[in-house]
Enzyme design. Structure first.
Site, PDB file in Angstrom:
ATOM      1  N   GLU A   1      11.180 -12.426  -6.316  1.00  0.00           N
ATOM      2  CA  GLU A   1      12.197 -12.638  -5.456  1.00  0.00           C
ATOM      3  C   GLU A   1      11.785 -14.028  -4.440  1.00  0.00           C
ATOM      4  O   GLU A   1      12.813 -14.595  -3.776  1.00  0.00           O
ATOM      5  CB  GLU A   1      12.749 -11.524  -4.817  1.00  0.00           C
ATOM      6  CG  GLU A   1      11.557 -10.991  -3.784  1.00  0.00           C
ATOM      7  CD  GLU A   1      10.524 -10.148  -4.161  1.00  0.00           C
ATOM      8  OE1 GLU A   1      10.395 -10.106  -5.266  1.00  0.00           O
ATOM      9  OE2 GLU A   1       9.891  -9.671  -3.317  1.00  0.00           O
TER      10      GLU A   1
ATOM     11  N   GLY B   1       7.692  -4.952   0.510  1.00  0.00           N
ATOM     12  CA  GLY B   1       7.535  -4.150   1.885  1.00  0.00           C
ATOM     13  C   GLY B   1       6.512  -3.120   2.110  1.00  0.00           C
ATOM     14  O   GLY B   1       5.515  -3.496   1.431  1.00  0.00           O
ATOM     15  N   GLU B   2       6.531  -2.285   2.992  1.00  0.00           N
ATOM     16  CA  GLU B   2       5.429  -1.380   3.085  1.00  0.00           C
ATOM     17  C   GLU B   2       5.935  -0.002   2.542  1.00  0.00           C
ATOM     18  O   GLU B   2       7.011   0.649   2.834  1.00  0.00           O
ATOM     19  CB  GLU B   2       5.328  -1.087   4.734  1.00  0.00           C
ATOM     20  CG  GLU B   2       4.306  -2.025   5.434  1.00  0.00           C
ATOM     21  CD  GLU B   2       2.844  -2.085   4.413  1.00  0.00           C
ATOM     22  OE1 GLU B   2       2.367  -1.255   4.163  1.00  0.00           O
ATOM     23  OE2 GLU B   2       2.670  -3.540   4.021  1.00  0.00           O
ATOM     24  N   SER B   3       5.048   0.519   1.584  1.00  0.00           N
ATOM     25  CA  SER B   3       5.697   1.666   0.721  1.00  0.00           C
ATOM     26  C   SER B   3       5.296   2.890   1.758  1.00  0.00           C
ATOM     27  O   SER B   3       6.197   3.855   1.348  1.00  0.00           O
ATOM     28  CB  SER B   3       4.504   1.785  -0.587  1.00  0.00           C
ATOM     29  OG  SER B   3       3.254   1.893  -0.211  1.00  0.00           O
TER      30      SER B   3
ATOM     31  N   ILE C   1       1.264 -10.515  -2.681  1.00  0.00           N
ATOM     32  CA  ILE C   1       0.929 -10.432  -1.092  1.00  0.00           C
ATOM     33  C   ILE C   1       0.754  -8.838  -0.907  1.00  0.00           C
ATOM     34  O   ILE C   1       1.220  -7.974  -0.943  1.00  0.00           O
ATOM     35  CB  ILE C   1       2.320 -10.554  -0.349  1.00  0.00           C
ATOM     36  CG1 ILE C   1       2.760 -12.066  -0.558  1.00  0.00           C
ATOM     37  CG2 ILE C   1       2.163 -10.285   1.310  1.00  0.00           C
ATOM     38  CD1 ILE C   1       3.968 -12.543  -0.119  1.00  0.00           C
ATOM     39  N   ARG C   2      -0.502  -8.943  -0.494  1.00  0.00           N
ATOM     40  CA  ARG C   2      -1.468  -7.536  -0.171  1.00  0.00           C
ATOM     41  C   ARG C   2      -0.898  -6.661  -1.419  1.00  0.00           C
ATOM     42  O   ARG C   2      -0.403  -5.395  -1.248  1.00  0.00           O
ATOM     43  CB  ARG C   2      -0.869  -7.179   1.127  1.00  0.00           C
ATOM     44  CG  ARG C   2      -1.633  -7.589   2.347  1.00  0.00           C
ATOM     45  CD  ARG C   2      -1.082  -7.062   3.739  1.00  0.00           C
ATOM     46  NE  ARG C   2      -1.154  -5.484   3.640  1.00  0.00           N
ATOM     47  CZ  ARG C   2      -1.827  -4.737   4.058  1.00  0.00           C
ATOM     48  NH1 ARG C   2      -3.202  -5.399   4.865  1.00  0.00           N
ATOM     49  NH2 ARG C   2      -1.802  -3.457   4.267  1.00  0.00           N
TER      50      ARG C   2
ATOM     51  N   CYS D   1       6.016  -4.962  -5.953  1.00  0.00           N
ATOM     52  CA  CYS D   1       4.945  -4.599  -5.032  1.00  0.00           C
ATOM     53  C   CYS D   1       5.024  -3.154  -4.593  1.00  0.00           C
ATOM     54  O   CYS D   1       4.808  -2.423  -5.020  1.00  0.00           O
ATOM     55  CB  CYS D   1       5.032  -5.880  -3.962  1.00  0.00           C
ATOM     56  SG  CYS D   1       3.429  -5.776  -2.964  1.00  0.00           S
TER      57      CYS D   1
ATOM     58  N   ARG E   1      -3.008   0.534  -4.074  1.00  0.00           N
ATOM     59  CA  ARG E   1      -2.625  -0.217  -3.222  1.00  0.00           C
ATOM     60  C   ARG E   1      -3.612  -1.162  -2.713  1.00  0.00           C
ATOM     61  O   ARG E   1      -4.816  -0.984  -2.442  1.00  0.00           O
ATOM     62  CB  ARG E   1      -2.166   0.795  -1.841  1.00  0.00           C
ATOM     63  CG  ARG E   1      -0.804   1.450  -2.240  1.00  0.00           C
ATOM     64  CD  ARG E   1      -0.460   2.241  -0.879  1.00  0.00           C
ATOM     65  NE  ARG E   1      -0.123   1.589   0.184  1.00  0.00           N
ATOM     66  CZ  ARG E   1      -0.505   1.858   1.411  1.00  0.00           C
ATOM     67  NH1 ARG E   1      -1.002   2.718   1.827  1.00  0.00           N
ATOM     68  NH2 ARG E   1       0.392   0.884   2.458  1.00  0.00           N
TER      69      ARG E   1
ATOM     70  N   HIS F   1       5.956 -10.895  -6.456  1.00  0.00           N
ATOM     71  CA  HIS F   1       7.517 -10.900  -5.836  1.00  0.00           C
ATOM     72  C   HIS F   1       8.225 -12.243  -6.517  1.00  0.00           C
ATOM     73  O   HIS F   1       8.246 -13.182  -5.886  1.00  0.00           O
ATOM     74  CB  HIS F   1       7.431 -11.323  -4.358  1.00  0.00           C
ATOM     75  CG  HIS F   1       6.504 -10.197  -3.621  1.00  0.00           C
ATOM     76  ND1 HIS F   1       7.180  -9.057  -3.224  1.00  0.00           N
ATOM     77  CD2 HIS F   1       5.326 -10.006  -3.077  1.00  0.00           C
ATOM     78  CE1 HIS F   1       6.332  -8.217  -2.658  1.00  0.00           C
ATOM     79  NE2 HIS F   1       5.027  -8.864  -2.663  1.00  0.00           N
TER      80      HIS F   1
END
Lengths: 206, 335
Positions: free
Chosen positions: A188, A51-53, A141-142, A83, A112, A186
């Site tokens: 998952e 997600g977004e940290s 992913i990013r 991530c 990051r 990821h």
């Protein structure tokens, strides 16, 4: 202590919570979302999802989960971060926000969005130490990468050292320190349950 | 759009994949990225899994429209998972009229520089060159948006031709599946942007979810006709019937102005929220932005929603959708 069917939480403030819950359900644990301190108190291990940290860091503080989570990690609760989860577990994050909270569960410096923007997001096969049945398909992913690790940290996977990988070649992307595991990618998202199984074995053994 | 219009080498050619999470390695390794094609390294960009996966990471979050780097900072401070870089928010596009286009690259660069979270930007429906430009600028997601003036009234962008992922609006399931067929990696309800009136977003979310439930209740052999009626590919219709959800992430958008609006959309099955004019057209943007973020995380907890709804100052003034003449309704754009 050995647990037949441990309870494993997924930090559910934001991110791909559902995918982690589904991956955990496949490896025979009771998986449940965690958004409140009392929910955190009930789990034997915790997954910090992708997600977004920055968002998760902020919500951890707002909803008074930050200190309870730090306390559980200090007591040795097993944790796994993918991530954004890896960024949160690190002792230090580069290219983040100065006010971002670090859980400092793994002695490492991460960067990051190290591989670039979304157009640079990629999939690759990795050799992952200790996983049976060959290479692991990893979805980045990013994603962050690990710049450096302390002596207590075990490196589990790196980006293949190939000229085509450019600056990413050889970068550390999976680590473990004690009961805490982290991947820059990821698992998952791929339906390959081996990393989640590895984590659940840690939870069972803890 | 003809094949020659996009060029054959500028963009890697991805293959349509119907099965988001069930994609196999052989299916994904079709990306033509030069770096990978010439050697044995299986490092591929722009796969369906990478594009759809990016949207999975935004789930449970709020994506906010911003028109300046300062607003982008406020959004990031408030806990936004991404920002949408625009020249004018929908309320202003509506008020000022004229043709609305892709934003100035300088503005997008400025916003990319200002924040560490993902930056999205809008291209006109069917305007594949605006999309090529946005990809070249390094935006993380493109919204092929009805909020801008359409550039093509017959065709949407062939989104498989791009490495960058796309989000598209939909008012019903058939429209959502047509966009996914064209390569959209994320879907959002359209709502009626720039109004602060959530009723259309509600209608679209209910419609999409109801149509999914209807497919789930059908016999296998009825799905052929369902696909025909929905004007969507049978394979996708069958997958939705089996899985009970879209193969990509579903967000909501259009008219969301309060924490309770956001929470209602989440309870109606949205996996996250776009807020356009609702934040920066309100009295206290920073506070409202943070409140909407919190309400989206605790969408099912009325105590939290009550707490964050206090003292937010004025909401955006708003326009009732009913008072907008039909030709001026943005949700009717796209097909």
């Amino acid at each position: 202590m050995s647990l037949a069917q441990p309870v494993v939480g997924v930090l559910a403030l934001q991110g791909d919570v559902r995918e982690h819950l589904m991956a955990l359900a496949e490896v025979d644990v009771l998986a449940r979302p965690v958004r409140r301190p009392e929910e955190l108190a009930e789990v034997h291990g915790l997954v910090l999802p992708g997600g977004e940290s920055t968002t998760m860091s902020r919500l951890l503080e707002t909803f008074e989960l930050l200190e309870p989570l730090r306390a559980r990690l200090a007591e040795g609760m097993p944790a796994y971060g993918s991530c954004a989860g890896m960024v949160l577990l690190a002792s230090k994050a580069l290219d983040g926000r100065p006010d971002q909270h670090q859980l400092e569960a793994i002695d490492m410096v991460v960067r990051r969005n190290a591989f670039g923007r979304q157009v640079d997001s990629f999939e690759a096969d990795l050799d992952f130490a200790g996983l049976p049945d060959g290479p692991l398909r990893a979805v980045f992913i990013r994603a962050p990468w690990v710049e450096s690790v302390g002596g207590a940290v075990e490196v589990l996977a790196r980006v293949p050292d190939h000229p085509a990988a450019g600056a990413a070649a050889g970068r550390i992307v999976a680590v473990r320190q004690g009961h805490v595991l982290a991947t820059a990618f990821h698992p998952e998202l791929t339906g390959d349950g081996r990393v989640h199984r590895l984590f659940v074995e840690t939870v069972r053994a803890a | 759009m003809t094949a020659s219009a996009v060029g054959s080498t500028a963009f890697p050619l991805s293959q349509p994949l119907w099965k988001g999470s069930e994609v196999t390695d052989t299916e994904t390794a079709v990306d033509g990225n030069d770096r990978n094609a010439q050697n044995e390294v299986t490092q591929v960009t722009g796969t369906a899994r990478v594009k759809r996966g990016m949207a999975e990471m935004l789930k449970g979050g709020v994506i906010m429209d911003v028109v300046t780097p300062e607003q982008a900072k406020i959004a990031e401070d408030a806990g936004a998972v991404a920002v949408m870089a625009l020249e004018r928010v929908p309320a202003d596009i509506r008020a000022q009229g004229g043709v609305a286009r892709m934003s100035d690259p300088d503005l997008i660069d400025g916003i990319i520089e200002a924040v560490s979270i993902p930056v999205m930007a809008k291209a006109r429906i069917g305007h594949f060159v605006e999309a090529q430009v946005l990809q070249a600028l390094g935006v993380d997601y493109i919204d092929e948006s009805e909020v801008l003036t359409p550039a093509d009234y017959a065709n949407h962008i062939d989104k498989w031709q791009f490495t960058v992922p796309f989000v598209c609006g939909a008012t019903n399931l058939g429209e959502a599946l047509r966009r996914i067929t064209e390569g959209a990696a994320m879907i959002r309800s359209k709502g009626e942007a720039g109004t602060g009136d959530v009723s259309n977003a509600t209608t679209h979310m209910r419609k999409i979810r109801a149509e999914i439930r209807r497919l789930q209740s059908m016999a296998e052999d009825e799905l052929y006709v369902a696909a025909k009626e929905m004007q969507a590919p049978y394979e996708l219709v069958r997958e939705v019937a089996r899985e009970g959800k879209l193969p990509v992430v579903l967000f909501t958008a259009g008219g969301i102005a309060t924490p309770a609006d956001a929470a209602m959309m989440m309870q109606l099955g949205a996996e996250g929220v776009f807020v356009g004019s609702g934040i920066f057209k309100s009295g206290d943007p920073a506070k409202r932005a943070e409140a909407i973020v919190k309400a989206t995380t605790f969408y099912d907890d009325p105590d939290v929603i009550a707490k964050v709804s206090r003292g937010l100052g004025e909401a955006m003034v708003g326009i009732n959708v009913d008072e907008i003449p039909e030709p001026h309704r943005l949700a009717e754009r796209g097909w």
